[in-house]
Scaffold this active site. Structure first.
Site, PDB file in Angstrom:
ATOM      1  N   GLY A 212     -23.807  48.561 -58.314  1.00 49.97           N
ATOM      2  CA  GLY A 212     -24.597  47.320 -58.323  1.00 49.97           C
ATOM      3  C   GLY A 212     -25.955  47.569 -58.922  1.00 49.97           C
ATOM      4  O   GLY A 212     -26.167  48.586 -59.589  1.00 49.97           O
ATOM      5  N   ASN A 213     -26.875  46.651 -58.712  1.00 44.75           N
ATOM      6  CA  ASN A 213     -28.253  46.859 -59.178  1.00 44.75           C
ATOM      7  C   ASN A 213     -29.221  46.170 -58.223  1.00 44.75           C
ATOM      8  O   ASN A 213     -28.800  45.503 -57.278  1.00 44.75           O
ATOM      9  CB  ASN A 213     -28.401  46.385 -60.626  1.00 44.75           C
ATOM     10  N   HIS A 214     -30.521  46.337 -58.486  1.00 48.89           N
ATOM     11  CA  HIS A 214     -31.535  45.871 -57.531  1.00 48.89           C
ATOM     12  C   HIS A 214     -31.918  44.399 -57.671  1.00 48.89           C
ATOM     13  O   HIS A 214     -32.872  43.963 -57.049  1.00 48.89           O
ATOM     14  CB  HIS A 214     -32.804  46.721 -57.685  1.00 48.89           C
ATOM     15  N   ALA A 280     -28.329  39.522 -63.309  1.00 43.65           N
ATOM     16  CA  ALA A 280     -28.332  40.891 -63.831  1.00 43.65           C
ATOM     17  C   ALA A 280     -26.883  41.387 -63.753  1.00 43.65           C
ATOM     18  O   ALA A 280     -26.447  41.949 -62.749  1.00 43.65           O
ATOM     19  CB  ALA A 280     -29.237  41.767 -62.988  1.00 43.65           C
TER      20      ALA A 280
END
Ligand code: CTP
Length: 402
Positions: A212-214, A280
């Site tokens: 995943g990402n932030h 994102a």
């Protein structure tokens, strides 16, 4: 969503028997989320008490310029009251008050406040049949509308005099509905459909792990709220995010992976006027998702990744009449990279975030953007809250869809 939520309503009550209905009117405004202040003409207090209205509105009721009885003698500033209001409503509006409103007479606090008000002014006449029919009343109604005030027409029915005909003040629920509809119809994005993506995507590695990402989703959610507040019907396609949204114009579609986001975007895209892709999205995903939890071993673990579909690019290829807006998150050579994304993905606008700018990008409450259009015109903005940034973005879009 209540259109009147958070709106400041100034209710002016004049001396007609229909004043007794204003208790319910105040209650309905409060129920719709509005804040209410009441001004009464002195004579209207014979029909309903200020105590009832101040209790229901949770605000003091004003009726004179100067309140001698108050503990500390009080000057009611009509200019402040007029500027405070988002909406002024005069209900019931008697023939006497209507006539005074046409010629600028201001011999009471209500009339002086009306003259100072900068907000939309609605008025709901109430009087007996013959008074309503009188040419002078008709002239008042026409003149007040010429001034830009908004008439909430009287209805027909049995009047307090026993006569039957036109002159009854519209019912409180109809007055509130009238104002809500009028507000809605004037919202600049009314009738427009907007697709917005927000948040990260999670690409499964095995049943318990993901890549995943932030991304917090804040930027996309703020854009969705701003667009909805301006009347747009929003389809918010959100990856896993803790952001909350309660707005009857926002339809939240929860997705997890880039593929799910791709599918949802393509489902809605054909019917929207604008698409804003703020998510994102993971650029890669594990080629094979393990069906069982991957066990720890001493050797290094290699996960083969394959590219996900570029959702924005695919929408650019399918574009017909939609205004397509993308984001670009860059660390270097920002403007050039953003410009090449405009061309590659067939965009109308790109919102550039540079991670070189402090306070911009992921998981912050602020953002600093540059908006670039398809002709490569650049518009840099200051560091602002994400709410304010969303307003700047929607303003740029408004210029292009109206
Ligand atoms: N985007 C998308 N689908 C993807 C990847 C990105 O729709 N699979 C969208 C994002 O929502 C954003 C825009 O493309 O609006 C640009 O994302 P960004 O990560 O800056 O660019 P990429 O095209 O992924 O290129 P790179 O990561 O190489 O800069």
């Amino acid at each position: 969503m209540h259109v009147l939520g958070g709106k400041k309503v100034l209710l002016g009550i004049t001396a007609g028997i229909a004043a007794y209905k204003t208790a319910n009117l105040v209650r309905l405004f409060i129920k719709s989320g509005a804040e209410v202040k009441v001004i009464m003409t002195p004579a209207s207090k014979d029909f309903i008490t200020p105590l009832t209205l101040s209790t229901l509105s949770k605000n003091p009721v004003h009726s004179t310029f100067y309140e001698k009885e108050a503990e500390n003698e009080l000057w009611n500033n009509h200019v402040d009251l007029g500027l405070w209001a988002d909406i002024m409503l005069i209900a019931p509006a008697t023939a006497n008050t209507l006539s005074k409103m046409t010629d600028g007479t201001c011999d009471n606090l209500l009339l002086a406040t009306y003259l100072s008000a900068k907000c939309p002014v609605y008025f709901a006449p109430a009087m007996d049949l013959d008074m309503y029919q009188h040419p002078s009343t008709k002239k008042s109604l026409a003149t007040l509308q010429d001034f830009g005030n908004i008439l909430i027409p009287a209805t027909s029915g049995e009047l307090a005099s026993g006569l039957i005909g036109e002159g009854r003040m519209a019912e409180p629920k109809d007055i509130v509905a009238f104002i809500e509809n009028d507000f809605l119809s004037k919202l600049p994005l009314r009738g427009k459909k907007i697709l917005i993506t927000a948040g990260p995507t999670y690409e499964a590695i095995d049943p318990v792990r993901f890549i995943g990402n932030h991304s917090s989703g804040k930027m996309g959610f703020e854009i969705a709220k701003t667009a909805a507040d301006l009347g747009a019907e929003v389809f918010l396609i959100a990856g896993p995010s803790h952001q909350k949204v309660t707005h009857s114009f926002i339809d939240r579609i929860n997705v997890k992976s880039a593929q799910e986001m791709y599918d949802a975007c393509h489902q809605y895209y054909k019917n929207v006027d604008v698409a804003i892709l703020a998510a994102a999205v993971a650029d890669y995903r594990p080629k094979n998702i393990a069906t069982q939890k991957i066990k720890k071993k001493d050797a290094a673990l290699v996960i083969e990744l394959e590219p996900t579909k570029d959702i924005l690019k695919s929408l650019g290829q399918e574009k017909t009449t939609q205004l397509l807006v993308g984001f670009a998150l860059e660390t270097n050579n920002e403007i050039e990279n953003a410009k090449s994304k405009i061309v590659k993905k067939n965009l109308d606008l790109i919102i550039l975030n540079s991670l070189q700018d402090k306070g911009a990008g992921f998981a912050t409450d602020t953002n600093k953007i540059t908006i670039i259009d398809a002709d490569f015109n650049q518009k840099p903005f200051e560091l602002k809250s994400k709410k304010e940034v969303s307003v700047d973005i929607i303003n740029e879009i408004l210029k292009r869809v109206l």
